[in-house]
Enzyme design. Structure first.
Site, PDB file in Angstrom:
ATOM      1  N   HIS A  53      -4.280  -2.924   0.869  1.00 33.28           N
ATOM      2  CA  HIS A  53      -4.962  -4.260   0.317  1.00 33.28           C
ATOM      3  C   HIS A  53      -3.573  -5.038  -0.215  1.00 33.28           C
ATOM      4  O   HIS A  53      -2.957  -4.444  -1.083  1.00 33.28           O
ATOM      5  CB  HIS A  53      -5.965  -3.954  -0.533  1.00 33.28           C
ATOM      6  CG  HIS A  53      -7.141  -3.406  -0.220  1.00 33.28           C
ATOM      7  ND1 HIS A  53      -7.957  -2.290  -0.681  1.00 33.28           N
ATOM      8  CD2 HIS A  53      -7.963  -3.800   1.083  1.00 33.28           C
ATOM      9  CE1 HIS A  53      -8.843  -2.220   0.167  1.00 33.28           C
ATOM     10  NE2 HIS A  53      -8.825  -2.842   1.015  1.00 33.28           N
ATOM     11  N   GLU A  56      -2.730  -5.317  -4.162  1.00 30.26           N
ATOM     12  CA  GLU A  56      -2.641  -4.078  -5.052  1.00 30.26           C
ATOM     13  C   GLU A  56      -1.191  -3.589  -5.243  1.00 30.26           C
ATOM     14  O   GLU A  56      -0.703  -2.729  -4.404  1.00 30.26           O
ATOM     15  CB  GLU A  56      -3.739  -3.116  -4.453  1.00 30.26           C
ATOM     16  CG  GLU A  56      -5.152  -3.365  -4.238  1.00 30.26           C
ATOM     17  CD  GLU A  56      -5.898  -2.538  -3.921  1.00 30.26           C
ATOM     18  OE1 GLU A  56      -5.316  -1.344  -3.061  1.00 30.26           O
ATOM     19  OE2 GLU A  56      -7.249  -2.710  -3.569  1.00 30.26           O
ATOM     20  N   HIS A 148      -4.147   3.010  -4.200  1.00 27.29           N
ATOM     21  CA  HIS A 148      -4.702   1.587  -4.199  1.00 27.29           C
ATOM     22  C   HIS A 148      -4.783   1.309  -5.648  1.00 27.29           C
ATOM     23  O   HIS A 148      -4.713   2.346  -6.659  1.00 27.29           O
ATOM     24  CB  HIS A 148      -5.848   1.819  -3.510  1.00 27.29           C
ATOM     25  CG  HIS A 148      -6.239   1.668  -2.080  1.00 27.29           C
ATOM     26  ND1 HIS A 148      -6.405   0.894  -1.430  1.00 27.29           N
ATOM     27  CD2 HIS A 148      -5.936   2.829  -1.302  1.00 27.29           C
ATOM     28  CE1 HIS A 148      -6.513   1.075  -0.073  1.00 27.29           C
ATOM     29  NE2 HIS A 148      -6.033   2.116   0.127  1.00 27.29           N
ATOM     30  N   GLU A 211      -7.115   5.678  -6.143  1.00 27.88           N
ATOM     31  CA  GLU A 211      -7.269   4.398  -7.256  1.00 27.88           C
ATOM     32  C   GLU A 211      -6.614   4.424  -8.603  1.00 27.88           C
ATOM     33  O   GLU A 211      -7.082   5.219  -9.212  1.00 27.88           O
ATOM     34  CB  GLU A 211      -8.867   4.148  -7.333  1.00 27.88           C
ATOM     35  CG  GLU A 211      -9.741   3.893  -5.992  1.00 27.88           C
ATOM     36  CD  GLU A 211      -9.391   2.576  -5.272  1.00 27.88           C
ATOM     37  OE1 GLU A 211      -8.714   1.715  -5.946  1.00 27.88           O
ATOM     38  OE2 GLU A 211      -9.856   2.513  -4.109  1.00 27.88           O
TER      39      GLU A 211
END
Length: 325
Positions: A53, A56, A148, A211
């Site tokens: 992504h 990010e 991420h 994350e």
């Protein structure tokens, strides 16, 4: 030395596509993809990826610093290493993705979509990772950490998601997540189309999606918040002993149900600003729609990645149950 991130942002592919120094040889495989192999023997092959992504940015910056330190010999390379910046076009524009979420394109997911730059990139990344592992030492253990940051705030700010695989999760992988001071680990209950599921299912790698806080533009990240995971990644690259954990015990959750948006009247029973791991009690209505409601059937459940705006047929959230300690 070509800077890893700069080569993507400037679209300037390195003049020398391969080379070596006293410690290792290196080869550019693609834009934002470089393989580093130590001259001496190694016991692990590790993929570190970020930027699937494009907005990010903190994990991208972490990989840039690791790249620089390996080339400057301030970080010793004792494993075979593949560094990947996943979605160059989205990184350049500061977008999550250009046309479609790349982290739903792996395991052949790109074949169900109209061809685009991103579907082509997902296909090539699968090929690069497969070739990287296949060409490495046959006895080397395989690892993949896909880094991420999340769209929304989280009651547990840092966490890992482990793909649903047939083989038992690797002890070193689990220990590294613990040593990285992550707040939680989430175990998937079904196969997915994520990058980490691909490397786990198709390459037999011990893999995880990490994350690490919230997405911010380049230059606005406080990298001091990522010291623990950065330390662990560097220890893995140097093939040294993992550090001790410095937080309360890591919490473990399992996915018990996926929330699917089937109808136009779909609604989630929480505020749009509600954080990840928001709590529901038994009997609470989690989501409503004409064809199916979702109700909490366990004493306590939590929701991860709630998103009412997904297209019909896609996942609008995950329902989690905490596992016994």
């Amino acid at each position: 030395m070509t800077h890893f991130l700069h080569s993507v942002l400037s679209q300037q592919f390195p003049h020398a596509l391969q080379g070596e120094n006293h410690n290792f040889s290196w080869q550019w495989q693609d834009e934002g993809v470089i393989c580093l192999t130590p001259h001496h023997g190694y016991e692990k092959s590790i993929v570190l990826s970020a930027g699937i992504h494009g907005n990010e940015t903190a994990p991208i910056e972490l990989l840039e610093h690791i790249y620089q330190d390996v080339f400057q010999a301030s970080l010793t390379l004792n494993v075979r290493l593949l560094l990947v910046l996943g979605n160059p076009n989205a990184i350049r524009t500061g977008q999550r993705y250009i046309e479609y979420d790349m982290n739903r394109m792996f395991c052949g997911g790109y074949q169900q979509l109209e061809p685009s730059v991103e579907t082509q990139r997902a296909e090539r990344l699968e090929q690069h990772v497969q070739i990287f592992f296949e060409q490495g030492c046959s006895t080397a253990k395989r690892y993949h950490y896909d880094l991420h940051t999340a769209i929304r705030a989280s009651l547990l700010p840092t966490f890992a998601l482990l793909p649903h695989l047939e083989h038992v999760h690797d002890p070193l992988l689990l220990n590294s997540l613990n040593a990285a001071d992550l707040d939680a680990v989430v175990f998937h209950n079904t196969a997915g189309k994520t990058f980490s599921h691909f490397s786990g299912a198709y390459c037999q790698a011990a893999s995880a999606t990490l994350e690490l806080g919230q997405a911010k533009p380049f230059g606005q990240n406080d990298l001091s918040q990522f010291v623990a995971i950065d330390r662990v990644l560097r220890v893995l690259i140097a093939d040294e002993a993992l550090p001790s954990r410095h937080k309360t015990p890591i919490r473990r959750f399992k996915v018990i149900e996926s929330i699917l948006k089937k109808d136009d009247d779909f609604q989630l029973n929480l505020k749009s600003s509600a954080p990840n791991f928001s709590l529901f009690h038994q009997g609470d209505v989690i989501a409503t729609q004409q064809s199916q409601n979702y109700i909490a059937h366990e004493h306590e459940v939590r929701i991860l990645f709630p998103n009412v705006n997904v297209a019909k047929g896609l996942r609008a959230g995950l329902i989690l149950q905490e596992m016994s300690k």
